[in-house]
Scaffold this active site. Structure first.
Site, mmCIF file in Angstrom:
data_model
loop_
_atom_site.group_PDB
_atom_site.id
_atom_site.type_symbol
_atom_site.label_atom_id
_atom_site.label_comp_id
_atom_site.label_asym_id
_atom_site.label_seq_id
_atom_site.Cartn_x
_atom_site.Cartn_y
_atom_site.Cartn_z
ATOM 1 N N CYS A 21 42.143 47.260 81.350
ATOM 2 C CA CYS A 21 40.997 48.019 80.851
ATOM 3 C C CYS A 21 40.929 48.052 79.327
ATOM 4 C CB CYS A 21 41.018 49.456 81.405
ATOM 5 S SG CYS A 21 42.511 50.387 80.984
ATOM 6 N N GLY A 33 39.184 53.948 86.798
ATOM 7 C CA GLY A 33 38.424 52.874 87.426
ATOM 8 C C GLY A 33 37.162 52.554 86.658
ATOM 9 N N SER A 34 36.169 52.070 87.363
ATOM 10 C CA SER A 34 34.930 51.619 86.729
ATOM 11 C C SER A 34 34.028 52.795 86.368
ATOM 12 C CB SER A 34 34.168 50.676 87.672
ATOM 13 O OG SER A 34 33.655 51.402 88.786
ATOM 14 N N GLU A 88 39.195 57.994 83.354
ATOM 15 C CA GLU A 88 39.684 56.880 82.543
ATOM 16 C C GLU A 88 38.925 55.641 82.976
ATOM 17 O OE1 GLU A 88 41.577 57.229 80.062
ATOM 18 O OE2 GLU A 88 42.362 59.246 80.367
#
Length: 454
Positions: free
Chosen positions: A243, A187-188, A209
Site C-alpha cells: 500500500c 484495505g481498499s 488504513e
C-alpha cells in the site's frame, strides 16, 4: 456461526475487567509471540501457497515486524497505561486534573490480503496492548494464510478474548451488522467506505488504513544511482503489492534518461524471480488481468512480460506517461512503475494535487527549499526523504493516511492510543469551596470571575 453470541461473550469477558490487568495483557502478547514462533514453518508454507513468497521476505515484511510490535508493546504497556497529570485552572483550585487511558472494549480487526499476517496481527497486538478483546477477520483472498491464522489462534486462545473468524463478503457483511466498540480496517478505499457506513449506524469509531497513488519526486541534484536502487527495492517488494509502494515517479527532466538507465540497471541486478526468493505471484487472476490492462506496449521502457498461467508480471517501467493515461487513474498495486518528467516543481506539485491525498510521498532531493516546499504543500499520510517505504519500520512514527488514504493511525504507542479512550478527570477536595459560582450573582463576583478566567 452466531456472530452476535461471540461478540456478546467477548463483551461479557471484557466487563470482568480481566483485560485491564497489565500483567494479563503482557502474558497474552507473549503467548501470541510464542505461538507464532512455534508455528513459523506452517506460516511460511501457507503464505508460499498463496503468493510463492519466500521465508526471507515473509520474515522481514511480516513475522519480524509482528515480533517487534509485540516486544515494544510488552515493554511499554505499563508506561503507556499510566494516568497523566495535567495542570488545573484557578477556578478549580484546590484540585487536580488527570487523564486515564482506558480500553475501548470489543474490537473488530479486518486485515488486508497483501501482507496477510502483518496487517492482521499488528493492529490486533495494539488492541490487546490497550486492554481490548479482539475479533480478527483476515482477508479471505490468501486462503491458506487466513486458514493458518484461524487455526493457531482459535486453538490457543480463549475465544471470549481473541477469536479469528474466516469468510468472504457474506460473512463480513453479517459481522458488520453488529455493534463493536471500535473497528480497524485495512484495505481498499472502496471497501473502506462500506465499513465506514456500517460503523456509522452504530456510531462505532473506526480506523481506516487505505491506500492511494503515492508519488516519488526526484530532483536533478540527487545521487541518481542510490535513488534508483532504493526506489527499485521499494517498488518491487512483494511484487508491488504494497500500500505504501511508490506508485509513480516524477523525475526532473534534466536527469530523466539517466534515471531510467539506473532503474533498468538495478532491476537487472536484482534479478527478480520467485526462485531467487525476491519475487512473488500476483495474488489472483482478477488482479493479474487488471494489472495487465495497465501495460501499454508502446510506452514500456523495460519489462512488460506477463505469464498468465503462473500469475507473474515482470518488473515493468513505463515512460512518456501523462496524468491522463490509464495507469494513472487508480492505485496500481503491482510491479508497474510509470515515470513522468517535470521542469518546474510548482507544476509538479499542482499535478500531484489533482489526485486524492496519498498514503505516502517520497522526496528525493538535496535541495532543502524544495524538500520543505513539498512537505508543506502536499498532504499525505507519511513518507520519507531520500528513501521509500522504510518509514513504516519506525515504531515512533504513527502510521496512517489522510483523506481518501485513511483515518487514524497505529504502530507502537500510536497503536495503543488508537484502541484507547482517554478519560479526563477533575478531582477536588471537600475542605474549601469558593462561592463565586453560586447565586446570588453580583457585580463584585463577576469582577472576580473575570480576574480568574481572563
Amino acid at each position: 456461526m452466531n456472530y452476535q453470541e461471540i461478540i456478546h461473550k467477548q463483551k461479557a469477558f471484557f466487563n470482568t475487567n480481566a483485560t485491564k490487568d497489565i500483567s494479563f495483557r503482557v502474558k497474552e502478547l507473549k503467548r501470541l509471540k510464542n505461538i507464532l514462533k512455534k508455528n513459523e514453518e506452517l506460516l511460511y508454507k501457507a503464505i508460499y501457497s498463496d503468493f510463492k513468497k519466500s521465508k526471507y521476505e515473509t520474515y522481514t515484511t511480516e513475522l519480524g515486524i509482528i515480533y517487534h510490535e509485540i516486544d515494544v508493546a510488552s515493554a511499554n504497556i505499563k508506561k503507556w497505561s499510566k494516568r497523566k497529570s495535567v495542570s488545573t485552572g484557578l477556578a478549580n483550585l484546590p484540585g487536580r486534573s488527570y487523564i486515564i487511558p482506558e480500553p475501548f472494549g470489543t474490537i473488530l480487526v479486518m486485515g488486508a490480503w497483501n501482507y496477510p499476517y502483518q496487517l492482521s496481527f499488528a493492529p490486533a497486538i495494539a488492541a490487546i496492548a490497550a486492554g481490548c478483546t479482539v475479533i480478527l477477520k483476515p482477508s479471505e483472498i490468501p486462503s491458506h494464510s487466513s486458514a493458518i491464522m484461524a487455526k493457531i489462534i482459535n486453538e490457543n486462545f480463549n475465544p471470549d478474548f481473541f477469536k479469528v473468524i474466516e469468510g468472504g463478503v457474506e460473512e463480513t457483511t453479517e459481522l458488520l451488522k453488529n455493534k463493536f466498540d471500535k473497528i480497524f480496517f485495512t484495505g481498499s478505499t472502496h471497501v473502506g467506505r462500506i465499513v465506514y457506513q456500517a460503523a456509522a449506524k452504530h456510531l462505532t469509531p473506526v480506523t481506516l488504513e487505505l491506500g492511494g497513488k503515492s508519488p516519488a519526486i526526484i530532483t536533478k541534484d540527487v545521487t541518481i544511482d542510490m535513488t534508483a536502487k532504493r526506489l527499485v527495492w521499494a517498488k518491487f517488494l512483494n511484487t508491488g503489492q504494497t500500500c505504501i509502494a511508490p506508485d509513480y515517479v516524477m523525475v526532473e527532466s534534466a536527469i530523466h534518461d539517466e534515471f531510467l538507465s539506473a532503474i533498468k540497471k538495478h532491476i537487472e541486478s536484482a534479478d527478480y524471480k520467485i526462485e531467487n526468493q525476491n519475487y512473488t505471484q500476483i495474488i489472483n487472476q482478477k488482479n493479474f488481468e487488471r494489472l495487465q490492462g495497465f501495460i501499454e506496449i508502446d510506452k514500456v521502457f523495460f519489462g512488460g512480460d506477463c505469464d498468465a498461467e503462473n500469475r507473474i508480471i515482470s518488473p515493468t517501467v513505463m515512460k512518456d506517461i501523462s496524468f491522463s493515461d490509464k495507469v494513472m487513474q487508480e492505485e496500481i498495486f503491482g510491479p508497474i512503475l510509470p515515470v513522468l518528467s517535470f521542469d518546474n516543481i510548482d507544476n509538479a506539485i499542482a499535478d500531484i494535487k489533482t489526485l486524492s491525498k496519498p498514503l505516502s510521498c517520497y522526496i528525493f532531493t538535496k535541495n532543502k527549499t524544495i524538500k520543505n516546499k513539498i512537505l508543506n504543500e502536499i498532504s499525505f499520510g507519511g513518507g520519507a526523504v531520500n528513501d521509500a517505504v522504510m518509514h513504516f519500520m519506525e515504531e515512533n512514527l504513527p502510521f496512517g493516511g489522510v483523506g481518501n488514504s485513511g483515518i487514524g493511525n497505529y504502530h507502537g504507542k500510536a497503536g495503543f492510543e488508537t484502541f484507547s479512550h482517554y478519560k479526563s478527570i477533575l478531582q477536588k477536595t471537600f475542605w474549601i469551596e469558593l462561592n463565586l459560582k453560586y447565586s446570588p450573582y453580583t457585580s463584585s463576583k463577576l469582577k472576580w470571575l473575570k480576574r480568574l478566567i481572563e
